[in-house]
Design an enzyme around this catalytic site. Structure first.
Site, PDB file in Angstrom:
ATOM      1  N   SER A  82      -2.008   6.346  -2.213  1.00 47.15           N
ATOM      2  CA  SER A  82      -3.275   5.676  -2.520  1.00 47.15           C
ATOM      3  C   SER A  82      -3.976   5.173  -1.275  1.00 47.15           C
ATOM      4  CB  SER A  82      -3.014   4.486  -3.462  1.00 47.15           C
ATOM      5  OG  SER A  82      -2.129   3.571  -2.853  1.00 47.15           O
TER       6      SER A  82
ATOM      7  N   LEU B  45       0.859  -1.184   0.000  1.00 49.39           N
ATOM      8  CA  LEU B  45       0.000   0.000   0.000  1.00 49.39           C
ATOM      9  C   LEU B  45       0.892   1.229   0.000  1.00 49.39           C
ATOM     10  CD1 LEU B  45      -3.031   0.797   0.135  1.00 49.39           C
ATOM     11  CD2 LEU B  45      -2.713   1.136   2.584  1.00 49.39           C
ATOM     12  N   SER B  46       0.673   2.132  -0.933  1.00 44.67           N
ATOM     13  CA  SER B  46       1.469   3.364  -0.988  1.00 44.67           C
ATOM     14  C   SER B  46       0.733   4.465  -0.257  1.00 44.67           C
ATOM     15  CB  SER B  46       1.736   3.781  -2.438  1.00 44.67           C
ATOM     16  OG  SER B  46       0.525   4.148  -3.067  1.00 44.67           O
ATOM     17  N   ARG B  47       1.495   5.453   0.235  1.00 47.68           N
ATOM     18  CA  ARG B  47       0.893   6.552   0.969  1.00 47.68           C
ATOM     19  C   ARG B  47      -0.068   7.334   0.086  1.00 47.68           C
ATOM     20  NH1 ARG B  47       5.038  10.578   3.586  1.00 47.68           N
ATOM     21  NH2 ARG B  47       5.710  10.643   1.411  1.00 47.68           N
TER      22      ARG B  47
END
Length: 469
Positions: A13, A9-11
């Site tokens: 998104s 999980l990216s910051r």
């Protein structure tokens, strides 16, 4: 088949993508339904696949597990959790990594599945680039309409709701803005950037992201466009298309004239002359005391200069020996003692009188410094081989027209004496070192210090103050 799960999980998104917990659940349920053995689920949280590419701790562990034979394939919630580049997916497939998606019909253990992965990854790569362009365009738009686009808040400001109710704006932070003003006043008053940093650090004033101020950081702050309330986009200051002048979006922390002066003062000078500039800076640092340059040695008539001592208080001392001169009766006196006595005698003489402040204003030339700055910047920009020459020439013509208009206006300074309603004794504690020093100089203070009658014992009668203002 032995499976290692992978969740990411990216910051950027975080608000729209499925959470790490949900990704884990889907991978576990898919393995259970398909009769696969889930060995472990590896996580990369707050990691962007577009920026880090294949250099991710979790992904590196997954690849190593596959190489070591601990697992046969990796399972992800969606393919874009694993990679967002066509090149990267090709690297993984070439090194033998088998990829299975829990929510897509993708399984590279078959030839058709491998082909589908390569095709879909082209679209995933296009989407990642599209997202980047949308974010960049949105930030540029917010800057141009006077809204804060997010990111690091410039030092001296804080974010507040925009007055029209949409988005965020910037306003001066009272504490940080005062630090900027103090630093600017000290440098404009003759102190070096290094000495100013030392005083800020000694007073326990810290920058936001460091333990103490450094000369480079403070110099960059005082020279910046953001202290003028300006906004830059792609390295260029946003300007009024009609006048060519920089647009001011937020309340400035410093006047344009002060920033221009600070830029001249802090401009790096290459050799030759660098050694002399360094020496001058050191002299200014040593001279950053209330009475620097105002005390004379009774033995040789030279100035007593402030010297810093680590083991005890700073002193004013004769520098004849260091300068190759002979002094028959040089003295040294603690700075705090002589300064306190001068202050006492000064306030005893004038403390009861009303303090009248001299305020100097210049009529109708508020934009003069900004116009001159813009003319210089535009002229410099014309030298760039990629410059838009017609647009820059048009801007230069407008700026010269504005300069002629300002030149035609009266520029003589107007000095007004304003009654403050306070006495000198009441005003003195409110003033900084530079203002106190200026007050002494304006009063024509002459200070004499005689040698000590008894070594090691302070005698206030050694100091005599006369005013000739």
């Amino acid at each position: 088949m032995r499976i290692v799960g992978y969740a990411r999980l990216s910051r950027a998104s975080r608000e729209e993508s499925t959470s790490i917990v949900r990704q884990r659940e889907l991978i576990e349920k898919t393995c259970e339904v398909r009769g696969m053995q889930l060995i472990e689920t590896v996580v990369d949280d707050n990691v962007s696949a577009t920026r880090s590419r294949l250099d991710r701790p979790g992904l590196s562990k997954v690849r190593q597990m596959i190489r070591d034979g601990e697992a046969d394939a990796v399972m992800v919630w969606r393919l874009d959790r694993l990679v967002r580049s066509v090149v990267d997916v090709g690297v993984l497939l070439d090194e033998g990594l088998q990829i299975i998606s829990a929510t897509e019909s993708l399984d590279t253990t078959s030839p058709m599945g491998r082909a589908m992965v390569e095709i879909l990854q082209v679209f995933a790569s296009m989407e990642a680039k599209t997202i980047g362009l949308r974010v960049s365009a949105s930030q540029e738009h917010l800057r141009r309409v006077g809204r804060f686009p997010g990111g690091v808040v410039p030092y001296g400001y804080r974010t507040v709701p925009h007055p029209d109710g949409t988005g965020r704006a910037l306003e001066p932070d009272p504490v940080e803005a005062a630090v900027v003003r103090r630093a600017a006043d000290e440098v404009l008053g003759g102190a070096s950037v290094y000495a100013t940093c030392a005083r800020l650090n000694a007073d326990g004033i810290k920058p936001r992201r460091a333990e103490q101020w450094g000369p480079t950081a403070l110099q960059r702050l005082l020279r910046s466009n953001h202290v003028l309330g300006r906004v830059t986009n792609r390295g260029e200051v946003l300007r009024n298309p009609k006048t060519g002048l920089p647009l001011v979006f937020w309340e400035p922390l410093l006047p344009v004239a002060d920033v221009e002066a600070l830029r001249r003062i802090t401009e790096w000078q290459p050799t030759p002359g660098r050694a002399e500039a360094t020496k001058a800076g050191r002299r200014r640092a040593r001279a950053s005391r209330l009475l620097s340059g105002m005390l004379q040695c009774p033995g040789c008539g030279g100035n007593l200069l402030a010297k810093t001592r680590k083991s005890s208080n700073d002193i004013y001392a004769c520098q004849a020996a260091a300068q190759g001169r002979v002094c028959g009766g040089g003295i040294a006196v603690e700075c705090v003692r002589v300064e306190a006595e001068v202050e006492r005698q000064f306030l005893q003489a004038v403390g009861r009188f009303e303090f009248v402040e001299a305020r100097t204003t210049v009529r109708d030339v508020a934009h003069l410094a900004a116009v001159d700055e813009s003319i210089r910047d535009t002229t410099d920009a014309l030298r760039d081989s990629t410059a838009d020459v017609p647009a820059l020439v048009a801007r230069l013509q407008k700026l010269h027209a504005e300069r002629e208009r300002l030149d035609a206006q009266p520029t003589e300074p107007v000095v007004e004496l304003v009654e403050t309603g306070k006495t000198f004794a009441e005003v003195w504690p409110e003033l900084g070192m530079l203002e106190r020093r200026r007050m002494l100089l304006n009063a024509g203070a002459q200070i004499d210090v005689i040698p000590a009658r008894q070594r090691g014992k302070w005698d206030p009668s050694r100091v005599t103050l006369a005013l000739h203002g």
